[in-house]
Design a protein around this motif. Structure first.
Motif, mmCIF file in Angstrom:
data_model
loop_
_atom_site.group_PDB
_atom_site.id
_atom_site.type_symbol
_atom_site.label_atom_id
_atom_site.label_comp_id
_atom_site.label_asym_id
_atom_site.label_seq_id
_atom_site.Cartn_x
_atom_site.Cartn_y
_atom_site.Cartn_z
ATOM 1 N N CYS A 68 4.254 44.075 145.568
ATOM 2 C CA CYS A 68 5.204 43.056 145.763
ATOM 3 C C CYS A 68 6.857 42.959 146.378
ATOM 4 O O CYS A 68 6.759 43.183 146.825
ATOM 5 C CB CYS A 68 6.134 43.860 144.411
ATOM 6 N N ARG A 69 6.463 41.381 146.928
ATOM 7 C CA ARG A 69 7.415 41.109 147.902
ATOM 8 C C ARG A 69 8.721 41.021 147.618
ATOM 9 O O ARG A 69 9.443 40.948 148.289
ATOM 10 C CB ARG A 69 7.697 39.492 148.321
ATOM 11 N N CYS A 70 9.051 41.343 146.500
ATOM 12 C CA CYS A 70 10.102 40.550 145.709
ATOM 13 C C CYS A 70 11.373 41.567 145.610
ATOM 14 O O CYS A 70 12.649 41.661 145.606
ATOM 15 C CB CYS A 70 10.985 39.996 144.330
ATOM 16 N N CYS A 114 3.344 38.164 141.166
ATOM 17 C CA CYS A 114 2.428 39.641 141.052
ATOM 18 C C CYS A 114 2.785 40.832 140.032
ATOM 19 O O CYS A 114 1.530 41.081 139.719
ATOM 20 C CB CYS A 114 3.573 40.840 141.975
ATOM 21 N N GLN A 173 10.753 39.668 139.378
ATOM 22 C CA GLN A 173 11.987 37.919 140.566
ATOM 23 C C GLN A 173 10.979 37.101 140.477
ATOM 24 O O GLN A 173 10.933 36.096 138.907
ATOM 25 C CB GLN A 173 12.464 38.697 141.537
ATOM 26 N N CYS A 174 10.541 36.555 141.307
ATOM 27 C CA CYS A 174 9.676 35.450 141.245
ATOM 28 C C CYS A 174 8.455 35.648 139.554
ATOM 29 O O CYS A 174 8.128 34.775 139.469
ATOM 30 C CB CYS A 174 8.690 34.990 141.518
HETATM 31 FE FE1 FES Z 1 7.688 38.623 142.943
HETATM 32 FE FE2 FES Z 1 7.316 40.843 142.889
HETATM 33 S S1 FES Z 1 8.204 39.965 141.845
HETATM 34 S S2 FES Z 1 6.425 38.999 144.592
#
Ligand code: FES
Length: 459
Positions: A80-82, A52, A48-49
């Motif tokens: 991974c936060r997302c 990571c 996503q972002c």
């Molecule tokens: Fe955003 Fe893993 S894709 S922290």
């Protein structure tokens, strides 16, 4: 990164440890492998972002070279936060396959709706092409880090700025998160106490600015689900650039993000089966309205307590708590309608998590599914495992990303996502999924009063 061909986590590896050894970053992979990994991650929504993923790509490349398929085990050293991990396993399996054609502009629109700030979807994002502020700063920019006294230490290099700041980066603590508020008296069917929860975005806040220019946004590629919306980095970069007459790159190390960044506000609440109740919440702009609008039967009391700053911009702040409380009191998770108008329902059981979501035109099912799985992960983590320890003065003592209690890949169950077809106006769906999964998880655990529901700190 790979060090002499073996995967290592770059963010905690001092440069002196790799002196004289061969270091391979994602840019050093053979071009065909890079392309195949970027496409596999993009095709499965495993990024996503994208902050990571360069490290994870190298980890998986090494795993594949070894002939192993233990993706969850390989991911133990990563966070991974997302994404909620599950799609990363799918990317591993999809490596080198043909992927169906997709409208990536539509996917980017969906990502932007789910992330609430501009986000782009494409095979370059998991390879580090997300456009993060710290990646785009001029090489000759001065570097500024917090000096620990409310000011900024400015040096020619990061090493020099850190030396000027004279700070040792923080560690985690063995203390358990406190619950700063007491449940209001009453004859309640359920009671709930939460603590400060760190948004735990992977890229710490960063910006840079040239004298007289516009500062780089810390929100690329995504805003950490509200965590970075109020970042101080751009204003500081602009001011320091004007003061020094040179471009300045501003970085907040992890410890400073934890000390100064916003947390989810703690609550202590009780509710009766008819949906009435009282919620005490740490004073936070916008949260009282969010609770009252979602659950008009709840009386809200704002309380001032010493502690880190809080923000109503964090994902579903206030209304998710209200939904959880009322659903718990009624003993049925039921569907939840978010302020955006999305409807989600969730079941959490032995076999995993099932989610149904209706949020207008999906635009791109891969992308929407990815955000729904990520929201399910964030919700399970929030209920069972997340929270930061603070002392009696409210000072955070958990100062590293590994100490926030984010569920690891091995702890994350499978998630099945059903998306209702629609050609209606697309709205954010993952926030509703977040609230729905939190309620279902809590009810499944017998509505234990204190979150996180795990009673021991993780090692
Ligand atoms: Fe955003 Fe893993 S894709 S922290």
């Amino acid at each position: 990164m790979l060090v002499d061909g073996a995967p290592r986590v770059a963010c905690v590896t001092p440069a002196r440890r790799v002196a004289g050894r061969a270091v391979t970053t994602v840019d050093g992979l053979p071009a065909d492998e890079r392309t195949a990994w970027g496409e596999a991650f993009c095709a499965t929504g495993a990024s996503q972002c994208g902050f990571c993923t360069p490290g994870i790509v190298l980890r998986l490349a090494a795993l594949r070279a070894k002939g192993s398929a233990d993706v969850d085990g390989a991911l133990l050293a990563h966070l991974c936060r997302c994404t909620g991990w599950r799609t990363i396993g799918e990317a591993f399996a999809a490596y080198g396959l043909e992927h169906p054609p997709r409208d990536l502009d539509a996917a980017s629109r969906r990502a932007t709706i789910e992330g609430r700030v501009p986000q782009r979807v494409g095979p370059d994002v998991p390879l580090g092409g997300g456009g993060f502020a710290d990646d785009s700063a001029p090489v000759d920019a001065l570097v500024a880090v917090p000096d620990g006294g409310g000011g900024w230490a400015v040096g020619e290099t990061l090493t020099e700025a850190r030396a000027l700041a004279g700070k040792v980066q923080g560690r985690r603590t063995t203390a358990y998160p406190r619950h700063p508020l007491e449940v209001p008296p009453g004859d309640w069917a359920v009671t709930l106490r939460t603590t400060w929860v760190e948004p735990a975005y992977l890229e710490p806040d960063a910006s840079w600015c040239a004298p007289g220019g516009e500062p780089a946004t810390p929100l690329a590629n995504g805003g950490a689900f509200g965590g970075k919306v109020g970042s101080m980095a751009p204003a500081v970069a602009r001011r320091l650039a004007d003061e020094h007459g040179r471009p300045v790159r501003v970085l907040l190390p992890r410890e400073d993000v934890v000390r100064q960044g916003p947390k989810r506000p703690p609550v202590a609440a009780g509710a009766a089966v008819d949906g009435t109740g009282v919620v005490r919440v740490v004073r936070t702009a916008g949260v009282v309205d969010a609770i009252r609008t979602h659950a008009p039967g709840l009386v809200v009391e704002e309380v001032d307590v010493p502690g880190p700053s809080t923000s109503g911009a964090l994902r579903a702040a206030g209304w998710a708590e209200a939904h959880v409380l009322v659903a718990g009191a009624r003993g049925a998770a039921g569907p939840v309608r978010s302020p955006s108008g999305a409807v989600a329902e969730a079941e959490v059981g032995e076999a995993g998590v099932r989610v149904r979501v209706s949020c207008g035109d999906p635009l791109d099912e891969v992308c929407l599914r990815s955000y729904c799985i990520g929201a399910a992960h964030m919700a399970l983590s929030w209920v069972t495992s997340e929270g930061i320890a603070t002392d009696e003065d409210g000072e955070p003592h958990d100062l590293t990303i590994r100490s926030f209690g984010i569920l690891r890949a091995r702890e994350m169950p499978p998630v099945e996502v059903e998306i209702e077809p629609s050609s209606g106006e697309p709205v954010n769906g993952s926030d509703a999924v977040f609230a729905a999964v939190a309620a279902a998880a809590w009810i499944g655990e017998g509505c234990a009063q204190d979150w996180p529901t795990r009673t021991t700190r993780r090692t």
